[in-house]
Scaffold this motif. Structure first.
Motif, mmCIF file in Angstrom:
data_model
loop_
_atom_site.group_PDB
_atom_site.id
_atom_site.type_symbol
_atom_site.label_atom_id
_atom_site.label_comp_id
_atom_site.label_asym_id
_atom_site.label_seq_id
_atom_site.Cartn_x
_atom_site.Cartn_y
_atom_site.Cartn_z
ATOM 1 N N MET A 12 17.901 -26.705 -25.121
ATOM 2 C CA MET A 12 19.216 -27.336 -25.231
ATOM 3 C C MET A 12 20.186 -26.443 -26.003
ATOM 4 O O MET A 12 21.342 -26.282 -25.604
ATOM 5 C CB MET A 12 19.113 -28.687 -25.934
ATOM 6 C CG MET A 12 18.471 -29.757 -25.112
ATOM 7 S SD MET A 12 18.505 -31.311 -25.984
ATOM 8 C CE MET A 12 16.766 -31.685 -26.077
ATOM 9 N N ILE A 13 19.724 -25.864 -27.096
ATOM 10 C CA ILE A 13 20.578 -24.988 -27.907
ATOM 11 C C ILE A 13 21.011 -23.771 -27.090
ATOM 12 O O ILE A 13 22.193 -23.409 -27.075
ATOM 13 C CB ILE A 13 19.850 -24.551 -29.192
ATOM 14 C CG1 ILE A 13 19.640 -25.753 -30.106
ATOM 15 C CG2 ILE A 13 20.618 -23.450 -29.906
ATOM 16 C CD1 ILE A 13 18.722 -25.485 -31.280
ATOM 17 N N GLU A 14 20.069 -23.166 -26.403
ATOM 18 C CA GLU A 14 20.384 -21.995 -25.574
ATOM 19 C C GLU A 14 21.369 -22.373 -24.471
ATOM 20 O O GLU A 14 22.305 -21.624 -24.176
ATOM 21 C CB GLU A 14 19.092 -21.427 -24.971
ATOM 22 C CG GLU A 14 19.275 -20.204 -24.130
ATOM 23 C CD GLU A 14 19.614 -18.960 -24.923
ATOM 24 O OE1 GLU A 14 20.184 -18.029 -24.318
ATOM 25 O OE2 GLU A 14 19.327 -18.907 -26.134
ATOM 26 N N ALA A 15 21.189 -23.536 -23.865
ATOM 27 C CA ALA A 15 22.077 -23.977 -22.787
ATOM 28 C C ALA A 15 23.493 -24.219 -23.302
ATOM 29 O O ALA A 15 24.466 -23.866 -22.623
ATOM 30 C CB ALA A 15 21.529 -25.248 -22.138
ATOM 31 N N VAL A 16 23.633 -24.794 -24.483
ATOM 32 C CA VAL A 16 24.964 -25.027 -25.046
ATOM 33 C C VAL A 16 25.673 -23.698 -25.284
ATOM 34 O O VAL A 16 26.876 -23.571 -25.008
ATOM 35 C CB VAL A 16 24.883 -25.865 -26.346
ATOM 36 C CG1 VAL A 16 26.194 -25.860 -27.091
ATOM 37 C CG2 VAL A 16 24.456 -27.288 -26.029
ATOM 38 N N ALA A 55 19.471 -34.036 -21.522
ATOM 39 C CA ALA A 55 18.477 -32.971 -21.379
ATOM 40 C C ALA A 55 17.062 -33.488 -21.605
ATOM 41 O O ALA A 55 16.132 -33.055 -20.936
ATOM 42 C CB ALA A 55 18.784 -31.833 -22.341
ATOM 43 N N GLU A 56 16.901 -34.406 -22.544
ATOM 44 C CA GLU A 56 15.574 -34.973 -22.791
ATOM 45 C C GLU A 56 15.079 -35.747 -21.569
ATOM 46 O O GLU A 56 13.896 -35.708 -21.251
ATOM 47 C CB GLU A 56 15.600 -35.867 -24.026
ATOM 48 C CG GLU A 56 15.724 -35.088 -25.319
ATOM 49 C CD GLU A 56 15.810 -35.982 -26.545
ATOM 50 O OE1 GLU A 56 15.989 -37.208 -26.393
ATOM 51 O OE2 GLU A 56 15.707 -35.443 -27.648
ATOM 52 N N PHE A 64 31.251 -30.220 -17.497
ATOM 53 C CA PHE A 64 30.225 -29.976 -18.502
ATOM 54 C C PHE A 64 28.859 -30.402 -17.999
ATOM 55 O O PHE A 64 27.882 -29.680 -18.153
ATOM 56 C CB PHE A 64 30.549 -30.719 -19.804
ATOM 57 C CG PHE A 64 29.479 -30.546 -20.848
ATOM 58 C CD1 PHE A 64 29.439 -29.401 -21.624
ATOM 59 C CD2 PHE A 64 28.500 -31.508 -21.024
ATOM 60 C CE1 PHE A 64 28.445 -29.217 -22.564
ATOM 61 C CE2 PHE A 64 27.494 -31.335 -21.967
ATOM 62 C CZ PHE A 64 27.476 -30.188 -22.735
ATOM 63 N N ARG A 65 28.769 -31.571 -17.399
ATOM 64 C CA ARG A 65 27.476 -32.063 -16.910
ATOM 65 C C ARG A 65 26.875 -31.109 -15.883
ATOM 66 O O ARG A 65 25.700 -30.764 -15.958
ATOM 67 C CB ARG A 65 27.638 -33.455 -16.320
ATOM 68 C CG ARG A 65 26.336 -34.056 -15.856
ATOM 69 C CD ARG A 65 26.548 -35.469 -15.331
ATOM 70 N NE ARG A 65 25.289 -36.068 -14.997
ATOM 71 C CZ ARG A 65 24.534 -36.751 -15.841
ATOM 72 N NH1 ARG A 65 24.927 -36.938 -17.078
ATOM 73 N NH2 ARG A 65 23.388 -37.254 -15.456
ATOM 74 N N MET A 66 27.690 -30.674 -14.931
ATOM 75 C CA MET A 66 27.208 -29.777 -13.883
ATOM 76 C C MET A 66 26.761 -28.433 -14.475
ATOM 77 O O MET A 66 25.663 -27.947 -14.180
ATOM 78 C CB MET A 66 28.307 -29.558 -12.847
ATOM 79 C CG MET A 66 27.890 -28.658 -11.704
ATOM 80 S SD MET A 66 29.235 -28.307 -10.565
ATOM 81 C CE MET A 66 30.251 -27.241 -11.564
ATOM 82 N N PRO A 94 37.344 -25.511 -17.273
ATOM 83 C CA PRO A 94 37.549 -26.569 -16.282
ATOM 84 C C PRO A 94 39.037 -26.847 -16.092
ATOM 85 O O PRO A 94 39.825 -26.728 -17.032
ATOM 86 C CB PRO A 94 36.834 -27.768 -16.897
ATOM 87 C CG PRO A 94 36.816 -27.495 -18.351
ATOM 88 C CD PRO A 94 36.747 -26.007 -18.502
ATOM 89 N N THR A 95 39.412 -27.211 -14.886
ATOM 90 C CA THR A 95 40.823 -27.481 -14.618
ATOM 91 C C THR A 95 41.116 -28.967 -14.482
ATOM 92 O O THR A 95 42.232 -29.387 -14.743
ATOM 93 C CB THR A 95 41.278 -26.769 -13.328
ATOM 94 O OG1 THR A 95 40.427 -27.192 -12.255
ATOM 95 C CG2 THR A 95 41.199 -25.264 -13.494
#
Length: 60
Positions: free
Chosen positions: A12-16, A2-3, A36-38, A28-29
């Motif tokens: 970053m906190i909000e995104a997590v 993210a940086e 996670f990256r996407m 995820p399957t």
């Protein structure tokens, strides 16, 4: 990660938190790392928008 994309600590906190919500709705399957990256990159953008909208909201 993210940086390198230019996002701050609060974003970053909000995104997590948003990734966690999506994980519980649509887990995820196959490849969790790629998922996670996407999703994290997608949610970083949403988090920035949410934070900017909150800061721009007029206070009463």
């Amino acid at each position: 990660m993210a940086e390198n994309l230019g996002y701050g600590h609060n974003e970053m906190i909000e995104a997590v938190c948003k990734v966690n919500d999506k994980f519980h709705q649509y887990p995820p399957t196959k490849n969790r790392t790629a998922w996670f990256r996407m999703v994290f990159e997608e949610k970083l953008k949403e988090a920035r928008g949410d934070i900017l909208a909150y800061k721009a909201k007029p206070r009463s």
